[in-house]
Design a protein around this motif. Structure first.
Motif, PDB file in Angstrom:
ATOM      1  N   TYR A 529    -165.211  24.537  68.534  1.00 13.38           N
ATOM      2  CA  TYR A 529    -164.709  25.820  68.041  1.00 13.38           C
ATOM      3  C   TYR A 529    -163.260  26.021  68.471  1.00 13.38           C
ATOM      4  O   TYR A 529    -162.407  26.414  67.664  1.00 13.38           O
ATOM      5  CB  TYR A 529    -165.585  26.964  68.565  1.00 13.38           C
ATOM      6  CG  TYR A 529    -165.029  28.330  68.218  1.00 13.38           C
ATOM      7  CD1 TYR A 529    -165.240  28.885  66.959  1.00 13.38           C
ATOM      8  CD2 TYR A 529    -164.279  29.055  69.143  1.00 13.38           C
ATOM      9  CE1 TYR A 529    -164.719  30.132  66.631  1.00 13.38           C
ATOM     10  CE2 TYR A 529    -163.748  30.293  68.823  1.00 13.38           C
ATOM     11  CZ  TYR A 529    -163.976  30.830  67.571  1.00 13.38           C
ATOM     12  OH  TYR A 529    -163.447  32.059  67.255  1.00 13.38           O
ATOM     13  N   GLU A 530    -162.978  25.760  69.729  1.00 14.54           N
ATOM     14  CA  GLU A 530    -161.598  25.900  70.207  1.00 14.54           C
ATOM     15  C   GLU A 530    -160.663  24.979  69.437  1.00 14.54           C
ATOM     16  O   GLU A 530    -159.548  25.369  69.070  1.00 14.54           O
ATOM     17  CB  GLU A 530    -161.533  25.589  71.706  1.00 14.54           C
ATOM     18  CG  GLU A 530    -160.289  26.110  72.413  1.00 14.54           C
ATOM     19  CD  GLU A 530    -159.024  25.313  72.134  1.00 14.54           C
ATOM     20  OE1 GLU A 530    -157.968  25.926  71.870  1.00 14.54           O
ATOM     21  OE2 GLU A 530    -159.100  24.072  72.165  1.00 14.54           O
ATOM     22  N   PHE A 531    -161.108  23.773  69.144  1.00 11.06           N
ATOM     23  CA  PHE A 531    -160.266  22.830  68.408  1.00 11.06           C
ATOM     24  C   PHE A 531    -159.958  23.338  67.001  1.00 11.06           C
ATOM     25  O   PHE A 531    -158.963  22.914  66.394  1.00 11.06           O
ATOM     26  CB  PHE A 531    -160.932  21.467  68.320  1.00 11.06           C
ATOM     27  CG  PHE A 531    -161.171  20.805  69.649  1.00 11.06           C
ATOM     28  CD1 PHE A 531    -160.444  21.165  70.778  1.00 11.06           C
ATOM     29  CD2 PHE A 531    -162.146  19.817  69.786  1.00 11.06           C
ATOM     30  CE1 PHE A 531    -160.671  20.559  72.005  1.00 11.06           C
ATOM     31  CE2 PHE A 531    -162.370  19.198  71.008  1.00 11.06           C
ATOM     32  CZ  PHE A 531    -161.636  19.570  72.119  1.00 11.06           C
ATOM     33  N   SER A 532    -160.806  24.213  66.455  1.00 11.09           N
ATOM     34  CA  SER A 532    -160.535  24.742  65.114  1.00 11.09           C
ATOM     35  C   SER A 532    -159.278  25.600  65.104  1.00 11.09           C
ATOM     36  O   SER A 532    -158.709  25.854  64.033  1.00 11.09           O
ATOM     37  CB  SER A 532    -161.736  25.548  64.602  1.00 11.09           C
ATOM     38  OG  SER A 532    -161.828  26.819  65.222  1.00 11.09           O
ATOM     39  N   PHE A 533    -158.830  26.062  66.271  1.00 14.06           N
ATOM     40  CA  PHE A 533    -157.569  26.797  66.384  1.00 14.06           C
ATOM     41  C   PHE A 533    -156.409  25.882  66.794  1.00 14.06           C
ATOM     42  O   PHE A 533    -155.266  26.333  66.836  1.00 14.06           O
ATOM     43  CB  PHE A 533    -157.699  27.918  67.419  1.00 14.06           C
ATOM     44  CG  PHE A 533    -158.521  29.089  66.963  1.00 14.06           C
ATOM     45  CD1 PHE A 533    -157.919  30.177  66.350  1.00 14.06           C
ATOM     46  CD2 PHE A 533    -159.891  29.114  67.138  1.00 14.06           C
ATOM     47  CE1 PHE A 533    -158.660  31.265  65.927  1.00 14.06           C
ATOM     48  CE2 PHE A 533    -160.649  30.200  66.719  1.00 14.06           C
ATOM     49  CZ  PHE A 533    -160.036  31.278  66.108  1.00 14.06           C
ATOM     50  N   LYS A 534    -156.701  24.641  67.127  1.00 17.50           N
ATOM     51  CA  LYS A 534    -155.700  23.737  67.694  1.00 17.50           C
ATOM     52  C   LYS A 534    -155.058  22.902  66.585  1.00 17.50           C
ATOM     53  O   LYS A 534    -155.753  22.206  65.839  1.00 17.50           O
ATOM     54  CB  LYS A 534    -156.349  22.828  68.748  1.00 17.50           C
ATOM     55  CG  LYS A 534    -155.340  22.046  69.587  1.00 17.50           C
ATOM     56  CD  LYS A 534    -156.034  21.219  70.667  1.00 17.50           C
ATOM     57  CE  LYS A 534    -156.754  22.066  71.674  1.00 17.50           C
ATOM     58  NZ  LYS A 534    -155.806  22.871  72.518  1.00 17.50           N
ATOM     59  N   LEU A 535    -153.752  22.961  66.467  1.00 19.07           N
ATOM     60  CA  LEU A 535    -153.038  22.233  65.408  1.00 19.07           C
ATOM     61  C   LEU A 535    -153.271  20.731  65.536  1.00 19.07           C
ATOM     62  O   LEU A 535    -153.160  20.172  66.628  1.00 19.07           O
ATOM     63  CB  LEU A 535    -151.548  22.529  65.463  1.00 19.07           C
ATOM     64  CG  LEU A 535    -151.002  23.758  64.713  1.00 19.07           C
ATOM     65  CD1 LEU A 535    -151.037  23.553  63.223  1.00 19.07           C
ATOM     66  CD2 LEU A 535    -151.702  25.030  65.116  1.00 19.07           C
ATOM     67  N   SER A 553    -146.066  21.198  67.259  1.00 12.67           N
ATOM     68  CA  SER A 553    -147.168  22.159  67.250  1.00 12.67           C
ATOM     69  C   SER A 553    -148.502  21.507  67.561  1.00 12.67           C
ATOM     70  O   SER A 553    -149.411  22.181  68.064  1.00 12.67           O
ATOM     71  CB  SER A 553    -147.244  22.866  65.894  1.00 12.67           C
ATOM     72  OG  SER A 553    -147.396  21.931  64.843  1.00 12.67           O
ATOM     73  N   CYS A 554    -148.660  20.217  67.275  1.00 16.96           N
ATOM     74  CA  CYS A 554    -149.939  19.554  67.522  1.00 16.96           C
ATOM     75  C   CYS A 554    -150.312  19.673  68.996  1.00 16.96           C
ATOM     76  O   CYS A 554    -149.511  19.398  69.884  1.00 16.96           O
ATOM     77  CB  CYS A 554    -149.876  18.087  67.131  1.00 16.96           C
ATOM     78  SG  CYS A 554    -151.412  17.184  67.488  1.00 16.96           S
ATOM     79  N   GLY A 555    -151.550  20.087  69.252  1.00 16.05           N
ATOM     80  CA  GLY A 555    -152.035  20.258  70.613  1.00 16.05           C
ATOM     81  C   GLY A 555    -151.981  21.676  71.106  1.00 16.05           C
ATOM     82  O   GLY A 555    -152.575  22.012  72.128  1.00 16.05           O
TER      83      GLY A 555
END
Length: 660
Positions: A529-535, A553-555
């Motif tokens: 779920y957190e990764f769904s907000f992570k570029l 922005s990635c990460g």
């Protein structure tokens, strides 16, 4: 039934409705790529041809349309189900909410957005046990001045000579001619509104040269598209598609030469130590502005969130790594200040804010709350950090701060006394009695994390049964539905990234205590779920200073669907991510972990005024990777893609991720 259609809208058109693309001479052809077979999606080559005798200038919308039963949209970082449109709204905060019968701004039956607003270039629908959707290149490149439609594929430009040409866009629609749809656009629109911030929502703009796509007469452009269609037991099934999109479009963050984790700790912690500590008040300033005649402070004193413990305890850990006695002294002074002065005997909780030595509950966020009172987010987080500091002092320096445990014991008891019948901690509590005033949020998960850490440190089991029931409630009510809200206090319970960070900590600690395997399963879902907000890729930022320094922005993770910028709070769970990958060989999580570390090491000044202000180690919380939150201005009035201030909690988030 599902079908693909193509529609278009011309530059200069008075009509806002799209028409069948054929009417404008645009033809679409889909060519399957069988050699790239995938269990969850089909890869197609989309060929768009301008068959007319004049150039097409406008926006082309390729849509996947399908029958619906109970559709839930997922556009990572932007739309989660309806973005709580089915819940009562105070009307104070405006963020996208999709609704079949909208009552006006910010509700709508559809949304279109420039692609860089999404963390991954994908738009999905989960409906009755099935996931459908599309992923496509988030932006286009040009080669020798001409659009190169194959340049952005698998996250890499086809040539070093290729340069950024234009963004694409994505859409979702709950009422599309009796069906629902998700879409991808050549060119883009922000419709029906562009949400710059909750207090700044711009009306739909005409299509112009800025957002229009050009296809010359007789020209064909071609790009890859991934069409998802697979069975899933619940909403978490979307994570398969997000992981697939990550592999297709991933770009690693930049690396700074000679930047190590230890050097980052030194730069960040010394900047806070030397510029943000207010000795006379035994606290850190929330903002420090760089001025010719010396620093200017905006104190906004807080118990923890946005200042306070969220700074002091990471600084204590940095001091331990770097043998920095002054940083340790400052940190301990703040903690002692809290222990001696913040307790509210009427409620049994800690006061949430401080100004000129006076503790109270009316912090800067107070007028945005519905019920006022103490915040469980802030109280739970503060208790968690005090316990982290206790463990560090005990294990590193042999110092037993038993008075800290005595201070927290009744607070932990009061937190757990206010669990409701669902075993959920409050969102807010009365400052007069401590009674839970409001629930239905992830903010209270900080109380779960604090209680778990209290039990781990004291080796107690008084709350173990309650904690296991509470963890399961948060999992079933929020995490399992891929829709977590009510973390930060300034977003009117918008779907956010912050609340999950408390839950991840809590589950990690509970696993340390019980070693039960299902908790690692829950931790995996929470991380996804957190990764769904992570570029997953690097948006081509076009606004200074980020556009000039090679920033990636990635990460980095989007704050919420209401605050569309990247802030560094997600870096605080790097220790939990490491804990997970040390127990499970999960290469996807490991890659996301590596992205987060690399992103964290390139977010602050390495030389004077690298980000337009300040000294080495200075760092703000705001990184505008898209059109959102572009509210800071240069002296000439032009927009800036960051805040020109040292914000200690932001720098401390990086410190926490690297030092804990």
């Amino acid at each position: 039934m599902q079908k693909m259609i193509c529609e278009a809208r011309l530059l200069g058109s008075d009509e806002i409705e799209y028409v069948p693309a054929e009417e404008l001479g645009i033809q679409m052809e889909l060519v399957s790529k069988a050699e790239e077979a995938c269990a969850i999606c089909k890869t197609v080559s989309v060929r768009i041809t301008n068959t007319s005798e004049k150039d097409f200038i406008g926006v082309i919308h390729v849509k996947l349309m399908m029958e619906e039963k109970q559709p839930k949209f997922f556009m990572p970082g932007y739309m989660y189900d309806t973005n709580t449109a089915e819940k009562p709204s105070s009307g104070r905060k405006a963020f996208p909410r999709i609704k079949r019968n909208p009552s006006g701004k910010p509700e709508s039956t559809f949304f279109m957005t420039r692609s860089d607003r999404l963390a991954e270039p994908i738009s999905l629908v989960y409906d009755s046990g099935r996931v459908r959707g599309i992923a496509a290149p988030p932006y286009w490149m040009s080669q020798d001045g001409n659009v190169d439609p194959s340049a952005f594929h698998n996250g890499k430009a086809s040539s070093q000579a290729a340069s950024f040409f234009q963004y694409g866009g994505f859409s979702c629609n709950i009422n599309d001619k009796g069906m629902v749809s998700v879409g991808y656009t050549l060119g883009y629109e922000n419709a029906p509104w562009l949400f710059v911030q909750t207090a700044n929502v711009l009306e739909r703009e005409p299509i112009d040269e800025k957002n229009a796509f050009v296809i010359q007469a007789g020209q064909t452009v071609c790009f890859p598209m991934f069409l998802y269609d697979y069975v899933g037991e619940d909403e978490r099934a979307i994570y398969k598609a997000l992981e697939h999109a990550y592999t297709c479009f991933h770009e690693a963050p930049r690396t700074i030469p000679d930047m190590s984790e230890e050097k980052a700790l030194s730069l960040l912690s010394s900047a806070i130590r030397d510029n943000a500590w207010l000795e006379s008040e035994k606290m850190y300033s929330g903002f420090v502005y760089d001025r010719e005649n010396g620093p200017k402070y905006n104190k906004i004193g807080s118990l923890s969130w946005t200042n306070g413990m969220a700074v002091a305890v990471p600084m204590l850990y940095a001091a331990g790594h770097l043998k920095d006695d002054e940083a340790r002294r400052q940190s301990l002074a703040f903690i002692e200040n809290v222990v001696k002065n913040s307790y509210n005997p009427n409620s049994g909780f800690m006061y949430d804010a401080v100004e000129d030595g006076k503790w109270f509950v009316q912090g800067w966020w107070y007028n945005g709350m519905h019920s006022g009172g103490h915040s469980a987010y802030i109280n739970g987080q503060a208790a968690y950090y005090i316990l982290k500091a206790y463990a560090l002092e005990r294990d590193t320096y042999g110092q037993l701060h038993d008075d800290w445990i005595s201070f927290l014991r009744p607070i932990i008891a009061k937190m757990n006394a206010e669990l409701n019948s669902d075993y959920e901690y409050p969102f807010s509590m009365s400052e007069h009695t401590g009674a839970g005033l409001e629930y239905d949020s992830m903010g209270g998960a900080w109380c779960l994390a604090a209680t778990a850490l209290y039990e781990l440190i004291t080796k107690g089991e008084e709350y173990l049964s309650l904690m296991k029931k509470s963890e399961l409630h948060y999992f079933d009510a929020f995490v399992k539905k891929c829709e977590c809200y009510g973390g930060p206090l300034d977003t009117d319970k918008a779907v956010d990234d912050e609340g999950i960070l408390a839950y991840v900590r809590a589950v990690r600690i509970l696993h340390e205590i019980t070693k039960e395997e299902y908790l690692l399963d829950h931790m995996q879902d929470a991380l996804h779920y957190e990764f769904s907000f992570k570029l997953c890729y690097n948006t081509p930022v076009t606004v200074k200073p980020l556009s000039e320094i090679g920033w990636s922005s990635c990460g980095g993770s989007i704050t919420s669907v209401a605050n569309p910028h990247i802030h560094p709070m997600s870096s605080t769970i790097l220790p939990e991510m490491k804990y997970y990958v040390n127990l499970r060989a999960d290469e996807y999580v490991r890659s996301r972990l590596e992205d987060t570390v690399k992103w964290s090491l390139q977010t602050f000044n390495t030389v004077d005024k690298e980000y337009g202000y300040g000294e080495p180690g200075w760092m703000s919380e705001r990184f505008c990777f898209c059109q959102g939150l572009l509210t800071e201005r240069y002296p000439d009035g032009s927009p800036a893609s960051t805040w020109f201030a040292l914000m200690p909690w932001a720098a401390a988030s990086i410190i926490e991720g690297l030092a804990f």
